[in-house]
Each structure stands twice: as C-alpha cells, then as structure tokens.
Scaffold this motif. Structure first.
Motif, PDB file in Angstrom:
ATOM      1  N   LEU A  61      41.116  23.204  40.278  1.00 47.31           N
ATOM      2  CA  LEU A  61      42.222  24.145  40.117  1.00 47.31           C
ATOM      3  C   LEU A  61      41.691  25.489  40.593  1.00 47.31           C
ATOM      4  O   LEU A  61      40.704  25.995  40.062  1.00 47.31           O
ATOM      5  CB  LEU A  61      42.657  24.227  38.657  1.00 47.31           C
ATOM      6  CG  LEU A  61      43.106  22.909  38.027  1.00 47.31           C
ATOM      7  CD1 LEU A  61      43.235  23.052  36.522  1.00 47.31           C
ATOM      8  CD2 LEU A  61      44.425  22.470  38.645  1.00 47.31           C
ATOM      9  N   THR A  62      42.319  26.066  41.611  1.00 47.38           N
ATOM     10  CA  THR A  62      41.806  27.292  42.216  1.00 47.38           C
ATOM     11  C   THR A  62      42.408  28.521  41.560  1.00 47.38           C
ATOM     12  O   THR A  62      43.611  28.600  41.341  1.00 47.38           O
ATOM     13  CB  THR A  62      42.103  27.316  43.725  1.00 47.38           C
ATOM     14  OG1 THR A  62      41.487  26.176  44.327  1.00 47.38           O
ATOM     15  CG2 THR A  62      41.575  28.584  44.379  1.00 47.38           C
ATOM     16  N   ILE A  63      41.541  29.477  41.255  1.00 39.42           N
ATOM     17  CA  ILE A  63      41.948  30.785  40.737  1.00 39.42           C
ATOM     18  C   ILE A  63      41.386  31.833  41.694  1.00 39.42           C
ATOM     19  O   ILE A  63      40.182  31.889  41.916  1.00 39.42           O
ATOM     20  CB  ILE A  63      41.414  31.022  39.309  1.00 39.42           C
ATOM     21  CG1 ILE A  63      42.006  30.006  38.336  1.00 39.42           C
ATOM     22  CG2 ILE A  63      41.704  32.460  38.861  1.00 39.42           C
ATOM     23  CD1 ILE A  63      41.416  30.069  36.941  1.00 39.42           C
ATOM     24  N   GLU A  64      42.278  32.636  42.269  1.00 40.91           N
ATOM     25  CA  GLU A  64      41.855  33.733  43.137  1.00 40.91           C
ATOM     26  C   GLU A  64      41.507  34.914  42.233  1.00 40.91           C
ATOM     27  O   GLU A  64      42.362  35.428  41.522  1.00 40.91           O
ATOM     28  CB  GLU A  64      42.986  34.127  44.093  1.00 40.91           C
ATOM     29  CG  GLU A  64      43.510  32.996  44.955  1.00 40.91           C
ATOM     30  CD  GLU A  64      42.614  32.650  46.123  1.00 40.91           C
ATOM     31  OE1 GLU A  64      41.768  33.495  46.510  1.00 40.91           O
ATOM     32  OE2 GLU A  64      42.744  31.539  46.642  1.00 40.91           O
ATOM     33  N   GLN A  65      40.234  35.331  42.249  1.00 41.48           N
ATOM     34  CA  GLN A  65      39.788  36.416  41.370  1.00 41.48           C
ATOM     35  C   GLN A  65      38.747  37.253  42.110  1.00 41.48           C
ATOM     36  O   GLN A  65      37.555  37.097  41.917  1.00 41.48           O
ATOM     37  CB  GLN A  65      39.202  35.836  40.075  1.00 41.48           C
ATOM     38  CG  GLN A  65      38.978  36.848  38.984  1.00 41.48           C
ATOM     39  CD  GLN A  65      40.261  37.310  38.342  1.00 41.48           C
ATOM     40  OE1 GLN A  65      41.198  36.540  38.152  1.00 41.48           O
ATOM     41  NE2 GLN A  65      40.331  38.581  38.018  1.00 41.48           N
ATOM     42  N   PRO A  66      39.200  38.157  42.972  1.00 40.11           N
ATOM     43  CA  PRO A  66      38.258  38.922  43.780  1.00 40.11           C
ATOM     44  C   PRO A  66      37.453  39.980  43.008  1.00 40.11           C
ATOM     45  O   PRO A  66      36.403  40.411  43.465  1.00 40.11           O
ATOM     46  CB  PRO A  66      39.134  39.582  44.841  1.00 40.11           C
ATOM     47  CG  PRO A  66      40.498  39.594  44.259  1.00 40.11           C
ATOM     48  CD  PRO A  66      40.583  38.427  43.339  1.00 40.11           C
ATOM     49  N   ARG A  67      37.936  40.399  41.851  1.00 37.62           N
ATOM     50  CA  ARG A  67      37.235  41.390  41.010  1.00 37.62           C
ATOM     51  C   ARG A  67      37.470  41.042  39.548  1.00 37.62           C
ATOM     52  O   ARG A  67      38.273  40.187  39.224  1.00 37.62           O
ATOM     53  CB  ARG A  67      37.766  42.798  41.280  1.00 37.62           C
ATOM     54  CG  ARG A  67      37.437  43.332  42.647  1.00 37.62           C
ATOM     55  CD  ARG A  67      37.709  44.828  42.789  1.00 37.62           C
ATOM     56  NE  ARG A  67      39.008  45.261  42.340  1.00 37.62           N
ATOM     57  CZ  ARG A  67      40.116  45.249  43.077  1.00 37.62           C
ATOM     58  NH1 ARG A  67      40.085  44.778  44.298  1.00 37.62           N
ATOM     59  NH2 ARG A  67      41.252  45.704  42.604  1.00 37.62           N
ATOM     60  N   SER A  68      36.753  41.757  38.671  1.00 37.18           N
ATOM     61  CA  SER A  68      36.905  41.569  37.217  1.00 37.18           C
ATOM     62  C   SER A  68      36.844  40.089  36.856  1.00 37.18           C
ATOM     63  O   SER A  68      37.760  39.541  36.259  1.00 37.18           O
ATOM     64  CB  SER A  68      38.214  42.195  36.735  1.00 37.18           C
ATOM     65  OG  SER A  68      38.295  43.549  37.093  1.00 37.18           O
TER      66      SER A  68
END
Length: 176
Positions: A61-68
């Motif tokens: 399951l992909t989560i896009e989380q470029p920061r924090s």
C-alpha cells in the motif's frame, strides 16, 4: 525490527529492501511503501514507474510522504505492519529545501531522525533505504556540503537505531 539498507545509486538496494520486506512480513500483516520522492521532471517520473513495476504484485500500500515522515502513521491502519521507506536521501533533500531558504543541517537531521524513531516505535518491521552520497571526495558548494553532512549524520544515527545494517554493493547484500 528495523533494517537499514544502504548503497550507491543503482546498487540494487531497492530490490533487496523489497525482498526483505516480503520475507519479514507475516501473511496477515499490511505492507506499506513510503514514497518520499517528489517528481520534478520526466526522469523522476520514469524512476517512479520503474519502482512501481518492481513492487507490483507484492501487496504494498503506497503512501506518498515527501516530508514529515512521522505523520505517515496517520495514514496507516493499526495493528502489525511492515513499512518500507524509500528513501532517506529524497526525504532529507525535501526537508532541507522545502522553503525559500535551506533549513539548517541539524534541524533537518533532528526532523528526519525523530520521524524515523516514531515509525520504528509504531511498526512491527521497518526497512529504510538510504544512499551512500559521500564517497566521491569532491568538495561542493556550501549548501550541497550541508546536505551531504546531514545525510552522513542521519545515516549514522539510523545505523545506531537499526537492528541490522546492510550495504548493497553491485547487487550483493553485505551485512554489517
């Protein structure tokens, strides 16, 4: 359990990390892929597509989380889970260069490491991919050197937190 997978560009570290996630995950455990790369051009988009193909059919399951990065937990279900974070170099760059001016090196280090500590404490298995960006011996401009120093400090702290550190060299995993 936390595993740090480190290697140079094109070393095979991503493929190895995905294999590790699949091997340590129990059958009923959710597998999350934390994607930190921000796409700015066609080359970046191609890299993302290649990584998607690599993990296709593996149940991520992909989560896009470029920061924090610690906030990614808000997007995950409770219970046992295995998380693959790809990768620290993108996360560090995103944290450092998010505003008009680069953030201070130690502020970036603390943000990244505290987020990873939170992930480690709230997941069953955490596999973290990072790049070896400090071996070319070239002295760059001060901003780039600050980024390289931040990466070095982050990798050292993550290695200290990890249960296992693996360097992938030419596709060969070397357990440290």
């Amino acid at each position: 359990m936390m595993i740090l997978v480190i290697g140079g560009s094109g070393s095979g570290k991503s493929s190895y990390a995905e294999e590790v996630v699949c091997s340590v995950s129990e059958e009923d455990m959710k597998k999350y892929y934390l994607a930190t790369m921000q796409v700015f051009d066609e080359e970046g988009q191609k890299k993302i597509e290649r990584h998607r193909k690599l993990r296709s059919g593996k149940g991520f399951l992909t989560i896009e989380q470029p920061r924090s990065i610690g906030r990614s937990l808000e997007k995950m279900d409770g219970g046992k889970k295995t998380v693959l974070l790809e990768c620290i170099s993108n996360l560090t760059a995103n944290e450092m260069f998010a505003g008009e001016r680069p953030r201070l090196e130690m502020q970036v280090v603390e943000n990244v490491v505290s987020g990873l500590r939170k992930l480690k404490e709230n997941t069953t298995n955490l596999v973290v991919v990072s790049n070896n960006v400090f071996e070319d011996g070239i002295v760059y401009d001060q901003t780039t050197m600050d980024y390289i120093h931040a990466m070095g400090e982050i990798n050292q702290r993550l290695a200290a937190m990890a249960d296992r550190v693996v360097e992938v060299v030419a596709g060969i995993p070397v357990v440290i």
